[in-house]
Design an enzyme around this catalytic site. Sequence first.
Site, short mmCIF file in Angstrom:
data_model
loop_
_atom_site.label_atom_id
_atom_site.label_comp_id
_atom_site.label_asym_id
_atom_site.label_seq_id
_atom_site.Cartn_x
_atom_site.Cartn_y
_atom_site.Cartn_z
N CYS A 8 -0.98 9.60 -9.68
CA CYS A 8 -0.80 9.08 -11.03
C CYS A 8 -1.93 9.39 -12.01
O CYS A 8 -1.64 9.82 -13.13
CB CYS A 8 -0.46 7.60 -11.04
SG CYS A 8 -0.94 6.66 -9.62
N ARG A 37 -4.86 9.20 2.28
CA ARG A 37 -5.22 7.78 2.33
C ARG A 37 -5.78 7.48 3.70
O ARG A 37 -5.22 7.91 4.70
CB ARG A 37 -3.97 6.91 2.10
CG ARG A 37 -3.40 7.15 0.72
CD ARG A 37 -2.14 6.35 0.51
NE ARG A 37 -1.59 6.69 -0.80
CZ ARG A 37 -0.42 6.26 -1.25
NH1 ARG A 37 0.32 5.47 -0.49
NH2 ARG A 37 0.00 6.60 -2.44
N GLN A 70 4.10 13.77 -1.52
CA GLN A 70 5.07 12.82 -2.06
C GLN A 70 6.01 13.42 -3.08
O GLN A 70 5.61 14.22 -3.92
CB GLN A 70 4.33 11.68 -2.75
CG GLN A 70 3.52 10.84 -1.82
CD GLN A 70 2.82 9.73 -2.55
OE1 GLN A 70 2.34 9.93 -3.68
NE2 GLN A 70 2.74 8.57 -1.94
N ASP A 82 6.90 12.78 -5.95
CA ASP A 82 6.35 11.89 -6.96
C ASP A 82 6.79 12.26 -8.37
O ASP A 82 7.07 13.42 -8.64
CB ASP A 82 4.82 11.96 -6.88
CG ASP A 82 4.17 10.62 -7.15
OD1 ASP A 82 4.88 9.68 -7.56
OD2 ASP A 82 2.95 10.51 -6.94
N HIS A 129 6.16 10.53 -12.64
CA HIS A 129 5.79 9.43 -13.53
C HIS A 129 6.56 9.57 -14.82
O HIS A 129 6.55 10.63 -15.44
CB HIS A 129 4.27 9.43 -13.75
CG HIS A 129 3.55 9.16 -12.47
ND1 HIS A 129 3.15 10.16 -11.62
CD2 HIS A 129 3.21 7.99 -11.87
CE1 HIS A 129 2.58 9.62 -10.54
NE2 HIS A 129 2.61 8.31 -10.67
N LYS A 180 7.04 -3.59 -8.02
CA LYS A 180 7.79 -2.41 -7.61
C LYS A 180 8.99 -2.78 -6.77
O LYS A 180 9.10 -3.89 -6.28
CB LYS A 180 6.88 -1.48 -6.80
CG LYS A 180 6.27 -2.15 -5.57
CD LYS A 180 5.35 -1.20 -4.81
CE LYS A 180 4.76 -1.88 -3.59
NZ LYS A 180 4.06 -0.98 -2.69
N HIS A 209 6.43 4.70 -11.86
CA HIS A 209 6.11 5.59 -10.74
C HIS A 209 7.34 5.58 -9.84
O HIS A 209 7.83 4.51 -9.50
CB HIS A 209 4.95 5.06 -9.90
CG HIS A 209 3.70 4.78 -10.66
ND1 HIS A 209 2.49 5.32 -10.30
CD2 HIS A 209 3.45 3.98 -11.73
CE1 HIS A 209 1.55 4.87 -11.12
NE2 HIS A 209 2.10 4.05 -11.99
#
Length: 599
Positions: A289, A318, A336, A338, A340, A425, A471
Amino acid sequence: MSDQNQQPYELSDLYRIRHTAAHVLAQAVLALYPAAKLAIGPPIDNGFYYDFDLGLDDDGRRRTFKPDDLPWLEKRMRQIIAGKHPLVYREISAAEARQLFHDQPYKLELIDELSHSGEPISTYRQDSFEDLCRGPHVAHTGQIAPDAFQLMSIAGAYWRGDENRPMLQRIYGTAWPHKQELKAHLHMLAEARQRDHRKLGRELEIFILDDEIGPGLPLWLPNGNILREELERLAREMEDAAGYVYVSTPHIAKEALYLRSGHLPYYEDEMYAGMEREGATYYLKPMNCPFHHKIFGSKPRSYRDLPLRLSEYGTVYRYEQSGTLMGLLRVRGQTQNDAHIYCAESQLAAEFSAVLALYRHYFALFGIDKYVMRLSKHSKAGLGKKYVDDETMWLKMEDLIRQVMISENVPFVEADDEAAFYGPKIDVQIWSAIGREFSIATNQVDFAQPARFDLTFTNEQGVSEMPFCIHRAPLGSHERFIGFLIEHYAGNFPVWLSPEQVRVIPITDAHQAYAAELTAQLRATGIRAQAMVGSERMNAKVRQAQQMKLPYMLIVGDQEMADGTVSVRERSGIQQQGVAVAAFVQHVKGVVDGRSPHL
RNA sequence: GCCAGCUUAGCUCAGUCGGUAGAGCGACGCACUCGUAAUGCGUAGGUCAAGGGUUCGACUCCCUUAGCUGGCUCCA
């Protein structure tokens, strides 16, 4: 779940059997370790457990169960069962309870809680063993079938799941009404091992984990990489249609970025340590992000640009606790699906619904019919620590999500204290065919980071306004999603996903040239095909292709060479001879282009 | 991170009481040229996870480390 009739598990006979089995286990443990302190012993799915504190040994170390204890305990349990001891219920006062359990510190803690909440305090006694318990239980221990339970494993478990409290010793058991059900359950566990993505991942050459690379850092083999590429292609098609644009961002960034994003203050425990170069500290990115926020902020934005949907299959790192790593399910590096979505507050609901539509499309495509959506919320206690400190916003956004879910008619449950630090979320849980839970997709509303990054756009009135950010990651990460797919399909991927779609098997060396020519022809049409040369007999080649779970085998010999056809063998074993090459190609293309779930 | 268990050839696994290792599959070679789930013969392949200790001697016993596996509130 294991209940035939409609009544809830807690009211079933099986629940009573398992609950009583836990008490019988505790009695047996006291026979082996008279000084053991008892914690709790509830029924669970498929069985029961009981937690014990065995105290310290002569060297002052915490005493633990030994694997040899389990057979002994099982035998002792059968003796207790054979005694057909009635389960005797009684209600007692808190004072009596404290007296009765004066040397049981965990029970005393429970009694204190019960007396505070005003609940009645009760015990059940069988034989010489009396335990604090609200029940229910079977009438007497003889109602547990002595050949339908089994002690399964020993595990450490923190008292009340809190890692700051003592580590207890837990024994897990499984229990069923009859021997057949126990056998069926054990059989199911064996089947599950066959389908485990770690086993199939190695056998089908999808991924490996290497000690020297590092825990939780998978290497994708050529077959696995094809799965990744096909998923990315799918996502790309869906997102192009839904108005996303693609970006690419680096894997590391300077400390300043994460201070601004809030990752360093809120998320540092889960990040790899910083790397220092020329006085600057760089970190591996735990999320994409902040990078996307920078792209949004890279030029002045107008309300006409919104919603701006930035998408990237981005790789993040992570530092997951070593004990929680598991195959592809929990890793330390993952890529991911991903994106946004930056939008005005008035657009939030519509964008959130559009993302939900994307989820539904994917679930239908992959045949995922069992899923649970969780609305993960903040906790009041976590404000300013785990969560950004703006309760009004939290409540407002949680309600916005709730309203969208309700109006979209999507069933969901709510969970406190599970939000991201920047906003609430929706998490999606799905289950693979062997019952393993995968939390894959996520859909989050972020009201905090746009402010931290000073993101603005100019609205219709010419006034600067802060955008909101959604997200989302419907396909989760490649790691988790492919891990799921392996188990979901048991390695029998639909043709469009199959790393190798067609294997051409010549019967003898004399047919190799024809096989090679055919393979080239198939490849030219975009089909992933390979000829299987080598001196093994055809039967061996068929066997090997079956073991690799390839959807199609083309067997070619004199017959096929003579009339320019192929003999098709499907993964299911179905055969069809004398198929024209063009007809086969057309069939495969049709199945692949339609992403058919079947062959 | 914490608790327990495990780690022997590329893979799956034997290895007795402490006397320095075996099989099947796979790989490679040779022969076979075969019609829908294993052709035969041969060859190579191991610092028994790593390090330390005990012992005349350690895959085996002890300690440390790493990795893996099962767990770590489905509330008395």
